[in-house]
Write an enzyme that holds these catalytic residues in place. Sequence first.
Site, mmCIF file in Angstrom:
data_model
loop_
_atom_site.group_PDB
_atom_site.id
_atom_site.type_symbol
_atom_site.label_atom_id
_atom_site.label_comp_id
_atom_site.label_asym_id
_atom_site.label_seq_id
_atom_site.Cartn_x
_atom_site.Cartn_y
_atom_site.Cartn_z
ATOM 1 N N TRP A 291 0.818 -1.211 0.000
ATOM 2 C CA TRP A 291 0.000 0.000 0.000
ATOM 3 C C TRP A 291 0.858 1.271 0.000
ATOM 4 O O TRP A 291 0.329 2.370 0.007
ATOM 5 C CB TRP A 291 -0.949 0.007 1.197
ATOM 6 C CG TRP A 291 -0.304 -0.401 2.489
ATOM 7 C CD1 TRP A 291 0.339 0.402 3.367
ATOM 8 C CD2 TRP A 291 -0.254 -1.728 3.039
ATOM 9 N NE1 TRP A 291 0.792 -0.329 4.450
ATOM 10 C CE2 TRP A 291 0.436 -1.639 4.273
ATOM 11 C CE3 TRP A 291 -0.736 -2.967 2.612
ATOM 12 C CZ2 TRP A 291 0.661 -2.752 5.076
ATOM 13 C CZ3 TRP A 291 -0.506 -4.069 3.426
ATOM 14 C CH2 TRP A 291 0.174 -3.971 4.628
ATOM 15 N N ARG A 292 2.177 1.096 -0.008
ATOM 16 C CA ARG A 292 3.053 2.260 -0.059
ATOM 17 C C ARG A 292 3.598 2.532 -1.464
ATOM 18 O O ARG A 292 4.452 3.392 -1.644
ATOM 19 C CB ARG A 292 4.232 2.076 0.906
ATOM 20 C CG ARG A 292 3.834 2.151 2.381
ATOM 21 C CD ARG A 292 5.023 2.015 3.306
ATOM 22 N NE ARG A 292 4.641 2.201 4.703
ATOM 23 C CZ ARG A 292 5.474 2.076 5.734
ATOM 24 N NH1 ARG A 292 6.747 1.755 5.530
ATOM 25 N NH2 ARG A 292 5.049 2.275 6.951
ATOM 26 N N GLU B 86 -5.197 0.602 6.092
ATOM 27 C CA GLU B 86 -5.269 1.072 7.477
ATOM 28 C C GLU B 86 -6.394 0.388 8.238
ATOM 29 O O GLU B 86 -6.251 0.069 9.423
ATOM 30 C CB GLU B 86 -5.436 2.594 7.514
ATOM 31 C CG GLU B 86 -4.203 3.371 7.091
ATOM 32 C CD GLU B 86 -3.001 3.137 7.994
ATOM 33 O OE1 GLU B 86 -3.189 2.708 9.161
ATOM 34 O OE2 GLU B 86 -1.867 3.383 7.548
ATOM 35 N N THR C 119 -4.467 -6.086 13.718
ATOM 36 C CA THR C 119 -3.952 -7.183 12.905
ATOM 37 C C THR C 119 -2.505 -6.908 12.508
ATOM 38 O O THR C 119 -2.152 -5.786 12.168
ATOM 39 C CB THR C 119 -4.804 -7.370 11.630
ATOM 40 O OG1 THR C 119 -6.190 -7.410 11.990
ATOM 41 C CG2 THR C 119 -4.445 -8.654 10.912
ATOM 42 N N LEU D 203 -9.805 -12.793 8.738
ATOM 43 C CA LEU D 203 -9.132 -11.586 9.204
ATOM 44 C C LEU D 203 -9.726 -11.080 10.509
ATOM 45 O O LEU D 203 -9.072 -10.366 11.264
ATOM 46 C CB LEU D 203 -9.216 -10.503 8.120
ATOM 47 C CG LEU D 203 -8.245 -9.331 8.176
ATOM 48 C CD1 LEU D 203 -6.803 -9.806 8.235
ATOM 49 C CD2 LEU D 203 -8.440 -8.424 6.961
ATOM 50 N N TYR E 139 -12.828 -9.382 13.213
ATOM 51 C CA TYR E 139 -13.422 -8.058 13.388
ATOM 52 C C TYR E 139 -14.189 -7.676 12.121
ATOM 53 O O TYR E 139 -13.909 -6.674 11.458
ATOM 54 C CB TYR E 139 -12.349 -7.019 13.715
ATOM 55 C CG TYR E 139 -11.570 -7.315 14.976
ATOM 56 C CD1 TYR E 139 -12.074 -6.944 16.222
ATOM 57 C CD2 TYR E 139 -10.356 -7.977 14.919
ATOM 58 C CE1 TYR E 139 -11.359 -7.214 17.391
ATOM 59 C CE2 TYR E 139 -9.645 -8.262 16.072
ATOM 60 C CZ TYR E 139 -10.157 -7.882 17.300
ATOM 61 O OH TYR E 139 -9.453 -8.160 18.455
ATOM 62 N N TYR F 142 -7.298 8.325 14.082
ATOM 63 C CA TYR F 142 -6.055 7.736 13.584
ATOM 64 C C TYR F 142 -6.125 7.490 12.079
ATOM 65 O O TYR F 142 -5.223 7.891 11.328
ATOM 66 C CB TYR F 142 -5.736 6.420 14.292
ATOM 67 C CG TYR F 142 -4.668 5.651 13.547
ATOM 68 C CD1 TYR F 142 -3.332 6.020 13.650
ATOM 69 C CD2 TYR F 142 -5.001 4.607 12.680
ATOM 70 C CE1 TYR F 142 -2.346 5.369 12.918
ATOM 71 C CE2 TYR F 142 -4.021 3.948 11.948
ATOM 72 C CZ TYR F 142 -2.702 4.331 12.077
ATOM 73 O OH TYR F 142 -1.734 3.699 11.340
ATOM 74 N N ASP G 252 -1.629 5.969 16.954
ATOM 75 C CA ASP G 252 -2.054 4.636 17.382
ATOM 76 C C ASP G 252 -1.160 4.193 18.536
ATOM 77 O O ASP G 252 -0.400 4.994 19.102
ATOM 78 C CB ASP G 252 -2.012 3.656 16.212
ATOM 79 C CG ASP G 252 -0.600 3.392 15.702
ATOM 80 O OD1 ASP G 252 0.363 4.040 16.191
ATOM 81 O OD2 ASP G 252 -0.438 2.516 14.830
ATOM 82 N N CYS H 277 17.310 0.421 21.742
ATOM 83 C CA CYS H 277 17.726 1.824 21.800
ATOM 84 C C CYS H 277 19.079 2.055 21.129
ATOM 85 O O CYS H 277 19.350 3.157 20.633
ATOM 86 C CB CYS H 277 17.794 2.291 23.254
ATOM 87 S SG CYS H 277 16.206 2.186 24.126
ATOM 88 N N CYS I 269 18.379 3.028 17.575
ATOM 89 C CA CYS I 269 17.260 3.938 17.361
ATOM 90 C C CYS I 269 17.742 5.235 16.713
ATOM 91 O O CYS I 269 18.688 5.867 17.211
ATOM 92 C CB CYS I 269 16.570 4.250 18.681
ATOM 93 S SG CYS I 269 15.175 5.388 18.519
ATOM 94 N N CYS J 281 15.661 11.298 22.798
ATOM 95 C CA CYS J 281 14.725 10.576 23.662
ATOM 96 C C CYS J 281 14.991 10.841 25.139
ATOM 97 O O CYS J 281 16.057 10.484 25.672
ATOM 98 C CB CYS J 281 14.808 9.078 23.369
ATOM 99 S SG CYS J 281 13.665 8.083 24.349
#
Length: 383
Positions: free
Chosen positions: A33-34, A46, A52, A89, A91, A129, A147, A208, A211, A217
Amino acid sequence: MSKRWEQWSDSEINQFQEDFLTWYQQEKRNLPWRYNQDPYRIWISEIMLQQTRVDTVIDYFYRFMDQFPTIQDLANAPEDKLLKVWEGLGYYSRARNLQAAAKQVMEEFNGKFPTTVEDIRTLKGVGPYTAGAISSIAFEIPEPAIDGNVMRVVSRLFCIEADIAKASSRNTFDEAMRKIISHDHPGDFNQAMMDLGSSICTPTSPQCEICPIQQYCQAYSENRQTDFPVKSKKQKPKDVYYVAGIIENNQQEIFLQQRPKTGLLASMWLFPLEEISAARFKELQEQYDASHWDLFSSSLVAEDSPDFFSGQEVVWQKKIVGQVKHVFSHLRWHILVFYGRNTSQLTLEGQWVNPKEFPNYVFPKPQQKMLEVFENNVSDDKD
């Protein structure tokens, strides 16, 4: 509460954005989807990604887009076809909301996906969201997409003490995100947050050392990573106990029942279920012998008809075929599966179905698990 994001200067924010987006361009996940900024594809992904895992969604996304390549295709699809593509899937209200929203787009927006946050929010099943994700990724609107992953990253970034389990805390994270989100590349920024939270800034044992925003942070600098996010314990799912009947007739058809059109697993097909007490569930576990699989020998036919599905002319096998457990967000189903032969007309509502026709019926996950029990034990035993 201290709002540490207010202490950042414009130059610090700019440098943070540059470092973060550079990392994203180098490390971003290759997801279907990108490939472009089509709002329809982004919206479908989304909704699928709610509750999921990404690796589970990918195959479903491909199948869904193959069957419903446009909003019009989705709006006009028969519900049973839609639910069949969604099968497994979970829900299922998400799928129904998708179709309701597609019809909204066709009727209220002339078939064109809305382009403002306010209009996107009017679509059925779209919350803050999802609206933030679609508007930022598809239309480059600097709208936060907040989210669980994002709240975890931001809570550690600024040592935010707000309980993420409380709806009221979202305002705090919304304020922090609006301070730091890139206005030039808001979609990439939101997706960078998603990727960081899923791969590095994980709930336990965050990595970390690798990161990309470690130097910014606050939790890392104070060695308090595991203190965040703050989250009160959610209520455990309620345990519910059932017996399920795999009932076969002389034509080797199996009896199925359709769930009501509203409520849990609406319009799905299952073997007949009957709720029993936890104590009775335990008794049945202990009472029936599951040590071998010979069908209908004199020692294995129940001497006394079990006290479930009363009034039905069914000869039950004196053993448990299998046991199934399935967890919903608020319920935990425990199911003992029995096999029986119908000797006359059933008075239950439902229909007889040849197992070869099962692929034409929409089965929820609990039914798929029971079907696996049937195929692995009863049906194999009759070959």
